[in-house]
Design an enzyme around this catalytic site. Structure first.
Site, PDB file in Angstrom:
ATOM      1  N   TYR A  76     -29.012  85.565  63.961  1.00  3.66           N
ATOM      2  CA  TYR A  76     -28.560  84.940  65.215  1.00  3.66           C
ATOM      3  C   TYR A  76     -29.594  85.164  66.325  1.00  3.66           C
ATOM      4  O   TYR A  76     -30.003  84.223  67.013  1.00  3.66           O
ATOM      5  CB  TYR A  76     -27.195  85.526  65.604  1.00  3.66           C
TER       6      TYR A  76
ATOM      7  N   ASN B 200     -25.215  72.732  72.460  1.00 11.20           N
ATOM      8  CA  ASN B 200     -24.351  73.916  72.520  1.00 11.20           C
ATOM      9  C   ASN B 200     -23.885  74.386  71.139  1.00 11.20           C
ATOM     10  O   ASN B 200     -23.600  75.572  70.944  1.00 11.20           O
ATOM     11  CB  ASN B 200     -23.133  73.561  73.404  1.00 11.20           C
TER      12      ASN B 200
HETATM   13  N1  LIG Z   1     -19.538  82.981  73.880  1.00 13.46           N
HETATM   14  C1  LIG Z   1     -20.578  83.767  74.194  1.00 13.46           C
HETATM   15  O1  LIG Z   1     -20.427  84.920  74.594  1.00 13.46           O
HETATM   16  C2  LIG Z   1     -21.981  83.247  74.061  1.00 13.46           C
HETATM   17  C3  LIG Z   1     -23.029  83.991  74.601  1.00 13.46           C
HETATM   18  C4  LIG Z   1     -24.332  83.503  74.491  1.00 13.46           C
HETATM   19  C5  LIG Z   1     -24.554  82.288  73.884  1.00 13.46           C
HETATM   20  N2  LIG Z   1     -23.508  81.610  73.348  1.00 13.46           N
HETATM   21  C6  LIG Z   1     -23.772  80.327  72.720  1.00 13.46           C
HETATM   22  O2  LIG Z   1     -22.982  79.346  73.381  1.00 13.46           O
HETATM   23  C7  LIG Z   1     -22.607  78.330  72.456  1.00 13.46           C
HETATM   24  C8  LIG Z   1     -21.105  78.201  72.387  1.00 13.46           C
HETATM   25  O3  LIG Z   1     -20.521  79.465  72.155  1.00 13.46           O
HETATM   26  P1  LIG Z   1     -18.951  79.601  71.853  1.00 13.46           P
HETATM   27  O4  LIG Z   1     -18.610  81.010  72.118  1.00 13.46           O
HETATM   28  O5  LIG Z   1     -18.195  78.515  72.534  1.00 13.46           O
HETATM   29  O6  LIG Z   1     -18.968  79.362  70.264  1.00 13.46           O
HETATM   30  P2  LIG Z   1     -17.805  78.880  69.289  1.00 13.46           P
HETATM   31  O7  LIG Z   1     -18.117  79.454  67.949  1.00 13.46           O
HETATM   32  O8  LIG Z   1     -16.467  79.164  69.875  1.00 13.46           O
HETATM   33  O9  LIG Z   1     -18.006  77.280  69.259  1.00 13.46           O
HETATM   34  C9  LIG Z   1     -19.093  76.703  68.595  1.00 13.46           C
HETATM   35  C10 LIG Z   1     -18.724  75.270  68.245  1.00 13.46           C
HETATM   36  O10 LIG Z   1     -19.837  74.702  67.517  1.00 13.46           O
HETATM   37  C11 LIG Z   1     -19.290  73.950  66.438  1.00 13.46           C
HETATM   38  N3  LIG Z   1     -20.278  73.827  65.364  1.00 13.46           N
HETATM   39  C12 LIG Z   1     -20.688  74.786  64.486  1.00 13.46           C
HETATM   40  N4  LIG Z   1     -21.563  74.266  63.617  1.00 13.46           N
HETATM   41  C13 LIG Z   1     -21.727  72.954  63.954  1.00 13.46           C
HETATM   42  C14 LIG Z   1     -22.500  71.900  63.417  1.00 13.46           C
HETATM   43  N5  LIG Z   1     -23.284  72.078  62.336  1.00 13.46           N
HETATM   44  N6  LIG Z   1     -22.460  70.693  64.031  1.00 13.46           N
HETATM   45  C15 LIG Z   1     -21.656  70.492  65.102  1.00 13.46           C
HETATM   46  N7  LIG Z   1     -20.874  71.454  65.633  1.00 13.46           N
HETATM   47  C16 LIG Z   1     -20.924  72.673  65.062  1.00 13.46           C
HETATM   48  C17 LIG Z   1     -18.065  74.745  65.993  1.00 13.46           C
HETATM   49  O11 LIG Z   1     -17.179  73.964  65.220  1.00 13.46           O
HETATM   50  C18 LIG Z   1     -17.497  75.180  67.330  1.00 13.46           C
HETATM   51  O12 LIG Z   1     -16.584  74.241  67.846  1.00 13.46           O
HETATM   52  C19 LIG Z   1     -23.264  78.732  71.128  1.00 13.46           C
HETATM   53  O13 LIG Z   1     -24.543  78.144  71.062  1.00 13.46           O
HETATM   54  C20 LIG Z   1     -23.398  80.240  71.264  1.00 13.46           C
HETATM   55  O14 LIG Z   1     -24.399  80.732  70.410  1.00 13.46           O
HETATM   56  C21 LIG Z   1     -22.234  82.051  73.427  1.00 13.46           C
END
Ligand SMILES: NC(=O)c1ccc[n+]([C@@H]2O[C@H](COP(=O)([O-])OP(=O)(O)OC[C@H]3O[C@@H](n4cnc5c(N)ncnc54)[C@H](O)[C@@H]3O)[C@@H](O)[C@H]2O)c1
Length: 249
Positions: free
Chosen positions: A152, A84
């Site tokens: 992205y 994730n």
């Molecule tokens: N929120 C959305 O609308 C959405 C939609 C489609 C996909 N996504 C995907 O879902 C996932 C979670 O989204 P979110 O909105 O909770 O994102 P977010 O940015 O709130 O959380 C991402 C987490 O990943 C951690 N992180 C970043 N780099 C890291 C690393 N190198 N090693 C370990 N941890 C790391 C961050 O510290 C953070 O806690 C992501 O892959 C995002 O691309 C999100």
């Protein structure tokens, strides 16, 4: 279709969706190993059930290996890995030729190579216990083709390719590899990503959906729990769009 007793590694669990996966899957009886570059002790606490938290940088091979080692020390097996963690809200958008090279490289290092690293770390333990389930988080950005964040979008398209290729390699080990492609959920990452255009962005996304409400984390938890469970034991290599019917794959 239970996750009861399954040992589940969740990357990027400090906040947003990763935190919610830890909380909800822990409540459903899974044993959670939460990892993040930030402190994710709160996710382990919310998950309960003996969950553990650790600092993890998915872009670093040794750090990814250490997550799998912690899981084996604590629980003796790994049943599922949810890849994730990603750079999302912190990435600066812009036209394709204005994206900073450092941002492009960082997106690939975390969002793509990070998944590769964590898969390499967790697969030996899955093999040892006769199988497992890997769930990679892609995005509507890739299935739809989102503009103005090409780093992205490209990284999430790579996640889909990685999922398919790895699924073909690991089928013989009874390890399933699938991806989910969510549309926008309101998280801190989404708020950072859209900035002052958040409301307008969500409105535009909703307008493309056949189910016209904003995606809730619980919509994703249900799909992920099913992919972890034995109920999906013949499903692999798939990207499941959880996007209210925006893109029909
Ligand atoms: N929120 C959305 O609308 C959405 C939609 C489609 C996909 N996504 C995907 O879902 C996932 C979670 O989204 P979110 O909105 O909770 O994102 P977010 O940015 O709130 O959380 C991402 C987490 O990943 C951690 N992180 C970043 N780099 C890291 C690393 N190198 N090693 C370990 N941890 C790391 C961050 O510290 C953070 O806690 C992501 O892959 C995002 O691309 C999100």
């Amino acid at each position: 279709m239970s996750v009861e007793g399954k040992v589940v590694l969740i990357t990027g669990a400090a906040r947003g969706l990763g935190y919610e996966y830890a909380r909800a899957l822990g409540a459903a009886g899974a044993r959670i190993v939460a990892g993040d570059v930030a402190d994710c002790a709160a996710a382990a606490e919310a998950a309960g059930n003996g969950a553990i938290a650790m600092r993890l940088n998915v872009a670093d091979v040794a750090s990814a290996d250490s997550m799998a080692e912690h899981a084996m020390d604590a629980f003796g097996r790994i049943d599922a890995l949810i890849n994730n963690a990603a750079l999302y809200g912190s990435l600066r958008g812009g036209r394709f030729n204005q994206i900073a090279e450092a941002d492009w490289d960082a997106a690939m290092a975390v969002n793509v190579k990070g998944i590769w690293n964590c898969c390499k770390a967790a697969v030996p333990a899955m093999r040892q216990s006769g199988g497992g389930s890997i769930i990679n988080v892609a995005s509507l950005a890739a299935t739809y083709g989102m503009a103005f964040a090409l780093h992205y979008t490209t990284s999430k398209a790579a996640v889909i390719g990685l999922t398919r290729g790895l699924a073909r390699e690991l089928g013989r080990d009874n390890i399933r590899v699938n991806a989910i492609a969510p549309s926008a959920v309101v998280t801190e990452g989404t708020a950072e990503f859209f900035g002052e255009r958040l409301d307008r962005g969500l409105e535009v996304i909703r307008a493309q959906q056949t189910i016209q409400r904003t995606l809730e984390p619980s919509d994703l938890v249900g799909t992920i729990a099913w992919l972890i469970s034995d109920g999906s034991q013949f499903v692999t290599g798939q990207t499941i769009a959880v996007d209210g019917g925006t893109v029909m794959l």
